[in-house]
Design a protein around this motif. Structure first.
Motif, mmCIF file in Angstrom:
data_model
loop_
_atom_site.group_PDB
_atom_site.id
_atom_site.type_symbol
_atom_site.label_atom_id
_atom_site.label_comp_id
_atom_site.label_asym_id
_atom_site.label_seq_id
_atom_site.Cartn_x
_atom_site.Cartn_y
_atom_site.Cartn_z
ATOM 1 N N VAL A 158 0.844 -1.201 0.000
ATOM 2 C CA VAL A 158 0.000 0.000 0.000
ATOM 3 C C VAL A 158 0.877 1.248 0.000
ATOM 4 O O VAL A 158 1.737 1.412 0.861
ATOM 5 C CB VAL A 158 -0.936 0.012 1.231
ATOM 6 C CG1 VAL A 158 -1.758 1.297 1.259
ATOM 7 C CG2 VAL A 158 -1.849 -1.200 1.202
ATOM 8 N N LYS A 159 0.626 2.125 -0.974
ATOM 9 C CA LYS A 159 1.400 3.352 -1.094
ATOM 10 C C LYS A 159 0.569 4.599 -0.823
ATOM 11 O O LYS A 159 1.117 5.657 -0.522
ATOM 12 C CB LYS A 159 2.018 3.460 -2.503
ATOM 13 C CG LYS A 159 2.863 2.260 -2.910
ATOM 14 C CD LYS A 159 4.040 2.038 -1.982
ATOM 15 C CE LYS A 159 4.879 0.836 -2.417
ATOM 16 N NZ LYS A 159 5.986 0.563 -1.472
ATOM 17 N N ASN A 160 -0.752 4.497 -0.928
ATOM 18 C CA ASN A 160 -1.625 5.648 -0.734
ATOM 19 C C ASN A 160 -1.578 6.086 0.731
ATOM 20 O O ASN A 160 -1.984 5.334 1.623
ATOM 21 C CB ASN A 160 -3.063 5.262 -1.131
ATOM 22 C CG ASN A 160 -3.997 6.457 -1.146
ATOM 23 O OD1 ASN A 160 -3.945 7.314 -0.285
ATOM 24 N ND2 ASN A 160 -4.873 6.492 -2.141
ATOM 25 N N PRO A 161 -1.121 7.302 1.006
ATOM 26 C CA PRO A 161 -0.980 7.738 2.405
ATOM 27 C C PRO A 161 -2.311 7.833 3.142
ATOM 28 O O PRO A 161 -2.370 7.591 4.348
ATOM 29 C CB PRO A 161 -0.305 9.111 2.290
ATOM 30 C CG PRO A 161 -0.581 9.557 0.893
ATOM 31 C CD PRO A 161 -0.636 8.329 0.064
ATOM 32 N N LYS A 162 -3.401 8.152 2.434
ATOM 33 C CA LYS A 162 -4.707 8.238 3.089
ATOM 34 C C LYS A 162 -5.197 6.860 3.525
ATOM 35 O O LYS A 162 -5.788 6.711 4.592
ATOM 36 C CB LYS A 162 -5.717 8.890 2.155
ATOM 37 C CG LYS A 162 -5.446 10.360 1.870
ATOM 38 C CD LYS A 162 -6.526 10.972 0.992
ATOM 39 C CE LYS A 162 -6.256 12.453 0.757
ATOM 40 N NZ LYS A 162 -7.312 13.081 -0.108
ATOM 41 N N VAL A 163 -4.942 5.872 2.673
ATOM 42 C CA VAL A 163 -5.306 4.501 3.023
ATOM 43 C C VAL A 163 -4.518 4.055 4.248
ATOM 44 O O VAL A 163 -5.074 3.480 5.193
ATOM 45 C CB VAL A 163 -5.051 3.541 1.843
ATOM 46 C CG1 VAL A 163 -5.219 2.084 2.281
ATOM 47 C CG2 VAL A 163 -6.006 3.845 0.689
ATOM 48 N N LYS B 277 -4.878 -0.877 -2.597
ATOM 49 C CA LYS B 277 -4.161 0.278 -3.147
ATOM 50 C C LYS B 277 -4.906 1.590 -2.917
ATOM 51 O O LYS B 277 -4.321 2.602 -2.547
ATOM 52 C CB LYS B 277 -3.911 0.081 -4.646
ATOM 53 C CG LYS B 277 -2.875 -0.994 -4.953
ATOM 54 C CD LYS B 277 -2.622 -1.087 -6.446
ATOM 55 C CE LYS B 277 -1.555 -2.126 -6.746
ATOM 56 N NZ LYS B 277 -1.276 -2.240 -8.203
ATOM 57 N N ARG B 278 -6.233 1.572 -3.164
ATOM 58 C CA ARG B 278 -7.005 2.808 -3.045
ATOM 59 C C ARG B 278 -8.154 2.701 -2.055
ATOM 60 O O ARG B 278 -8.960 3.622 -1.947
ATOM 61 C CB ARG B 278 -7.570 3.201 -4.413
ATOM 62 C CG ARG B 278 -6.542 3.553 -5.473
ATOM 63 C CD ARG B 278 -7.238 3.944 -6.766
ATOM 64 N NE ARG B 278 -8.073 2.846 -7.257
ATOM 65 C CZ ARG B 278 -9.198 3.005 -7.952
ATOM 66 N NH1 ARG B 278 -9.643 4.215 -8.203
ATOM 67 N NH2 ARG B 278 -9.881 1.954 -8.381
ATOM 68 N N SER B 279 -8.249 1.587 -1.326
ATOM 69 C CA SER B 279 -9.424 1.367 -0.489
ATOM 70 C C SER B 279 -9.078 0.536 0.743
ATOM 71 O O SER B 279 -7.987 -0.017 0.848
ATOM 72 C CB SER B 279 -10.522 0.667 -1.299
ATOM 73 O OG SER B 279 -10.079 -0.625 -1.699
ATOM 74 N N TYR C 111 -13.298 4.024 -0.152
ATOM 75 C CA TYR C 111 -12.366 4.491 -1.178
ATOM 76 C C TYR C 111 -11.797 5.852 -0.790
ATOM 77 O O TYR C 111 -12.488 6.712 -0.262
ATOM 78 C CB TYR C 111 -13.065 4.587 -2.533
ATOM 79 C CG TYR C 111 -13.404 3.235 -3.127
ATOM 80 C CD1 TYR C 111 -12.499 2.573 -3.944
ATOM 81 C CD2 TYR C 111 -14.630 2.631 -2.863
ATOM 82 C CE1 TYR C 111 -12.800 1.339 -4.482
ATOM 83 C CE2 TYR C 111 -14.943 1.387 -3.397
ATOM 84 C CZ TYR C 111 -14.023 0.748 -4.208
ATOM 85 O OH TYR C 111 -14.327 -0.491 -4.743
ATOM 86 N N PHE C 112 -10.486 6.032 -1.100
ATOM 87 C CA PHE C 112 -9.795 7.251 -0.699
ATOM 88 C C PHE C 112 -9.190 7.955 -1.916
ATOM 89 O O PHE C 112 -9.063 7.394 -2.966
ATOM 90 C CB PHE C 112 -8.692 6.925 0.309
ATOM 91 C CG PHE C 112 -9.219 6.354 1.579
ATOM 92 C CD1 PHE C 112 -9.486 7.179 2.672
ATOM 93 C CD2 PHE C 112 -9.484 4.986 1.696
ATOM 94 C CE1 PHE C 112 -9.980 6.646 3.847
ATOM 95 C CE2 PHE C 112 -9.980 4.463 2.879
ATOM 96 C CZ PHE C 112 -10.232 5.281 3.948
#
Length: 226
Positions: A69-74, A195-197, A225-226
């Motif tokens: 996971v790279k998305n900081p919000k996730v 990745k996005r959720s 989802y973010f």
């Protein structure tokens, strides 16, 4: 416990069971051969390079689901809510389930069985002494009971979109009599980042006021989802 420690623990448990056998006095040669085979196999497995690689890849305390996971919000959401797994995260207000609500649900769904819609007959013939709510009516009230549909107070404001993916293990242990009040408790069961959720599973239990009985249990699956 990481993978390596898990294997080691299983090894210790199995060796303990083997040692508890009186192998020296065993008359069955096959039993002694089996003991040797198991012990030899365990040693080979634990010394195998792939076990070492697993141990190196998964550091103690790490979560393999988060590795990609790279998305900081996730990541922020997952790490924040992960600490609440197993905890009650919401307790709703009491809601009245009266005959009018039951009748309206019957009209919408076409389920007008007398046990739900005929109070006089239900008083005389029903084992519950009156009409009861449809199980699916209680199920349909879960979004309001858990306060997850209030646009002015979203439960997960960090997410840009929340999708209802369905329910698991739905049960109706007890009926809800007309004119009862019910409320819902929500306990966070699990989180799975992507990745996005983040997939979130909540255990929802609906109880009746004054009785303490749980009338509906369901695992709600949400995708944030973010």
């Amino acid at each position: 416990m990481d993978v390596f420690e898990y294997i080691k623990e299983k090894e210790r448990s199995l060796r303990s069971r083997i040692n508890s056998l009186d192998l020296k006095n065993a008359s069955d040669a096959h039993l002694r051969q089996l003991s040797y085979f198991i012990s030899h196999s365990l040693n080979n497995t634990l010394n195998n390079s792939w076990v070492s690689r697993i141990h190196l890849f998964f550091e103690p305390g790490s979560d393999p689901d988060v590795q990609s996971v790279k998305n900081p919000k996730v990541l922020d959401f997952y790490r924040d809510w992960q600490t609440r797994i197993g905890q009650e995260v919401f307790l709703g207000d009491w809601m009245l389930v009266d005959q009018s609500r039951i009748d309206r649900f019957a009209d919408v769904t076409g389920d007008r069985q007398w046990i739900h819609t005929d109070p006089e007959r239900a008083r005389n013939e029903s084992p519950f002494g009156g009409t009861i709510a449809h199980g699916f009516l209680i199920l349909s009230l879960l979004p309001e009971l858990t306060d997850t549909v209030n646009p002015e107070r979203p439960p997960y404001p960090e997410a840009r979109m929340v999708v209802n993916c369905g329910l698991d293990q739905v049960r109706f242990p007890h009926p809800v009599k007309a004119s009862s009040r019910i409320r819902a408790r929500t306990t966070l069961k699990s989180l799975t980042p992507a990745k996005r959720s983040v997939e979130m599973v909540n255990r929802i239990e609906v109880e009746v006021e004054g009785s303490g009985r749980v009338v509906c249990v369901a695992d709600s699956v949400l995708k944030l989802y973010f």
